[in-house]
Scaffold this motif. Structure first.
Motif, PDB file in Angstrom:
ATOM      1  N   GLU A  14      44.877   8.778  83.274  1.00 52.30           N
ATOM      2  CA  GLU A  14      43.593   9.275  83.746  1.00 52.30           C
ATOM      3  C   GLU A  14      42.491   8.235  83.566  1.00 52.30           C
ATOM      4  O   GLU A  14      42.624   7.279  82.796  1.00 52.30           O
ATOM      5  N   TRP A  15      41.404   8.449  84.286  1.00 52.65           N
ATOM      6  CA  TRP A  15      40.225   7.594  84.189  1.00 52.65           C
ATOM      7  C   TRP A  15      39.751   7.583  82.735  1.00 52.65           C
ATOM      8  O   TRP A  15      39.375   8.611  82.187  1.00 52.65           O
ATOM      9  N   TYR A  31      32.661   8.147  81.819  1.00 51.51           N
ATOM     10  CA  TYR A  31      33.817   7.308  82.114  1.00 51.51           C
ATOM     11  C   TYR A  31      33.491   5.820  82.041  1.00 51.51           C
ATOM     12  O   TYR A  31      32.338   5.404  82.225  1.00 51.51           O
ATOM     13  N   LEU A  36      38.612   2.929  87.053  1.00 49.99           N
ATOM     14  CA  LEU A  36      39.455   3.830  87.830  1.00 49.99           C
ATOM     15  C   LEU A  36      40.226   3.105  88.918  1.00 49.99           C
ATOM     16  O   LEU A  36      41.436   3.320  89.093  1.00 49.99           O
ATOM     17  N   VAL A  40      44.259   3.628  90.112  1.00 45.17           N
ATOM     18  CA  VAL A  40      44.371   4.793  90.976  1.00 45.17           C
ATOM     19  C   VAL A  40      45.463   4.643  92.032  1.00 45.17           C
ATOM     20  O   VAL A  40      46.091   5.628  92.438  1.00 45.17           O
ATOM     21  N   GLN A  43      48.649   5.688  90.530  1.00 44.89           N
ATOM     22  CA  GLN A  43      48.620   7.132  90.299  1.00 44.89           C
ATOM     23  C   GLN A  43      48.832   7.901  91.595  1.00 44.89           C
ATOM     24  O   GLN A  43      49.528   8.912  91.629  1.00 44.89           O
ATOM     25  N   ARG A  96      34.161  14.987  90.352  1.00 45.87           N
ATOM     26  CA  ARG A  96      33.598  14.908  89.003  1.00 45.87           C
ATOM     27  C   ARG A  96      33.479  16.273  88.328  1.00 45.87           C
ATOM     28  O   ARG A  96      33.582  16.361  87.096  1.00 45.87           O
ATOM     29  N   THR A 116      47.179  12.813  89.296  1.00 49.25           N
ATOM     30  CA  THR A 116      45.746  12.823  88.970  1.00 49.25           C
ATOM     31  C   THR A 116      44.931  12.952  90.264  1.00 49.25           C
ATOM     32  O   THR A 116      44.183  12.053  90.657  1.00 49.25           O
ATOM     33  N   LYS A 118      42.330  14.724  91.122  1.00 51.25           N
ATOM     34  CA  LYS A 118      40.875  14.676  90.983  1.00 51.25           C
ATOM     35  C   LYS A 118      40.382  13.235  90.890  1.00 51.25           C
ATOM     36  O   LYS A 118      39.392  12.867  91.517  1.00 51.25           O
ATOM     37  N   ASN A 119      41.065  12.407  90.131  1.00 48.91           N
ATOM     38  CA  ASN A 119      40.664  10.998  90.002  1.00 48.91           C
ATOM     39  C   ASN A 119      40.821  10.247  91.311  1.00 48.91           C
ATOM     40  O   ASN A 119      39.975   9.422  91.678  1.00 48.91           O
ATOM     41  N   CYS A 122      37.954  11.207  93.606  1.00 42.27           N
ATOM     42  CA  CYS A 122      36.707  10.567  93.203  1.00 42.27           C
ATOM     43  C   CYS A 122      36.701   9.092  93.609  1.00 42.27           C
ATOM     44  O   CYS A 122      35.678   8.568  94.086  1.00 42.27           O
ATOM     45  N   ALA A 123      37.837   8.432  93.444  1.00 44.66           N
ATOM     46  CA  ALA A 123      37.925   7.012  93.812  1.00 44.66           C
ATOM     47  C   ALA A 123      37.717   6.821  95.308  1.00 44.66           C
ATOM     48  O   ALA A 123      37.024   5.885  95.737  1.00 44.66           O
TER      49      ALA A 123
END
Length: 496
Positions: A14-15, A31, A36, A40, A43, A96, A116, A118-119, A122-123
């Motif tokens: 994770e981030w 963070y 990230l 990512v 991931q 976030r 991941t 959500k990460n 966001c990226a």
């Protein structure tokens, strides 16, 4: 999928967060900046590109998660941004702030740590802004129809952007002095810096959406007048009527609602105040309520330099693993989760009276007692069983100077006159009554988001905003719409 064996060879990562000792000295996001993107891609490669991707069902937006996971793994950021924005107006918000029910529905999560998602989301959103993949999208032509959106939280903003892009002339009315609703004054900056919000607002202005701040409909602007001026009205005011704690001593000074405390802290960050009049600095703080709002209060109190801060959760401490009988995959399970705020309280030992992360589980407030000047000085609590029945011999008292009530919300606030001014009906639980088309029964008036659904997640608010936009567009266009409607007003999350 880019790597057929990625889920077998690559562990979940994770981030990373900044050290607690460092991040509590500021209000920046928790963070590590720039940490990230290097991880990512690998991931995203863990995504199995399932034949039946349950992450789609777990997310009310219907995000095309395997599609953009594959594109990120291949470093095709533009295409990933197009797939992501096809279903989500504000992925930098959800990336976030959302608790990620999509990850609970990830097929990999049946027997391994989930992707991941959500990460990755966001990226993509952040990269899209950096690379200019999200320009304003004003309509090619105007419909000549006008819409008033009341409320500028995620549901209101999503509805406004969809309707503006469909060619309608949209004005958003917000009672606060800045746009954003709870994202502006309820969510602390360490969870989402307000620059992300400002960026979207500017994009919407460039597309043609109008914003009216410091305009409380029902008081500053007549509700009936607004209805007569616009072809359609969307009520998206959120659930702002907070729940109370009716116990002896509630009237003592020093006991406040979370949404009295958090907005003042946010105003300090905005530069409106030098110091919050409800600052927790040097005080013994107890937060009543174990949800996300309580955790936001916790992180804020730690940054205020509270003498101590303890959070009470009436539920028993959940386990670290999913209970397959009570909450089988793919429903969102109740697990022991360590938020950034709880991590900070644990590492800084901010709650000597509580467990390691500041929470006292299975604890119910009995009463408050105060000093001769009428200020709260003690909170008396008792341990409870699974049925919330008091356990004999478990009563204790905590010293306290500031109590924050974070017990959730029951529906829209009626004090401003909006509900009565528009003639809206309410459900027994306090939410706005509506039909299968998001219509309230008052001609031309629709309702969406927490005001009608009840307190929920940001992804549900955005999904409702998109869906009510489709309903309004259909109403204004004679029964036709090309706008997507990801959810219905009576849809609910997956549950047992």
């Amino acid at each position: 999928m880019a790597d057929p064996k990625g889920f077998l060879t690559t562990p979940r990562e994770e981030w990373p967060r900044r050290l607690a000792e460092e991040r509590v000295r500021d209000w920046d996001e928790v963070y590590v900046p720039g940490a990230l993107l290097p991880i990512v891609g690998a991931q995203a490669d863990r995504c199995m590109d399932c034949g039946v991707p349950f992450c789609h069902e777990a997310c009310p937006l219907g995000n095309l998660i395997p599609d953009w996971n594959d594109l990120v793994a291949r470093s095709d950021w533009r295409a990933a941004s197009e797939r992501l924005h096809a279903t989500n107006n504000f992925p930098e918000f959800t990336g976030r702030l959302c608790p990620a029910p999509c990850e609970a529905g990830c097929v990999l999560a049946i027997n391994q740590p989930a992707v991941t998602i959500k990460n990755v989301e966001c990226a993509i959103a952040d990269r899209a802004w950096e690379e200019g993949f999200t320009p304003p999208r004003p309509p090619d032509r105007l419909s000549g129809k006008t819409v008033a959106v009341i409320g500028s939280g995620p549901a209101g903003l999503a509805a406004a952007q969809q309707l503006t892009r469909a060619g309608h002339t949209v004005a958003v009315f917000e009672r606060d002095d800045r746009i954003g609703g709870l994202m502006r004054y309820g969510i602390p900056a360490f969870k989402m810096e307000k620059r992300h919000l400002e960026r979207r607002i500017e994009q919407m202005r460039a597309e043609g959406t109008k914003f009216r701040t410091s305009a409380t409909v029902g008081r500053d602007v007549g509700a009936a007048e607004l209805r007569s001026r616009y072809d359609a009205v969307v009520v998206a005011t959120g659930a702002t009527a907070w729940r109370e704690l009716p116990v002896p001593g509630r009237e003592l000074a020093g006991i406040h609602q979370a949404m009295e405390y958090l907005p003042l802290a946010n105003r300090v960050c905005e530069g409106d105040l030098e110091r919050s009049p409800l600052s927790a600095a040097g005080k013994h703080v107890v937060i009543v309520g174990g949800g996300d709002t309580g955790a936001d209060c916790l992180g804020t109190a730690v940054r205020d330099r509270a003498a101590s801060v303890t959070q009470l959760d009436i539920y028993a401490q959940p386990g670290a693993e999913r209970d397959e009988e009570a909450e089988p995959w793919p429903v969102y399970p109740r697990l022991y989760r360590l938020s950034a705020a709880h991590e900070e309280a644990r590492d800084l030992r901010s709650a000597p009276a509580a467990d390691a992360d500041a929470r006292l589980f299975a604890a119910s407030t009995l009463r408050f007692t105060g000093d001769d000047e009428g200020h709260v000085r003690s909170l008396h609590l008792v341990g409870v069983d699974a049925g919330r029945r008091p356990l004999p011999g478990t009563e204790r008292a905590l010293p306290v100077d500031l109590v924050l009530l974070a017990l959730g919300f029951s529906g829209p606030d009626r004090e401003d006159g909006l509900i009565d001014g528009l003639g809206l009906r309410l459900e027994p639980r306090g939410t706005i009554t509506r039909d299968q088309d998001f219509a309230t029964g008052v001609p031309g008036v629709f309702a969406a988001g927490d005001a009608a659904r009840g307190q929920s997640l940001i992804v549900w608010a955005i999904a409702e905003g998109r869906a009510v936009a489709a309903a309004v567009d259909r109403h204004l266009s004679g029964g036709r719409t090309r706008l997507p409607a990801p959810v219905g007003p009576f849809d609910r999350p997956m549950r047992v």
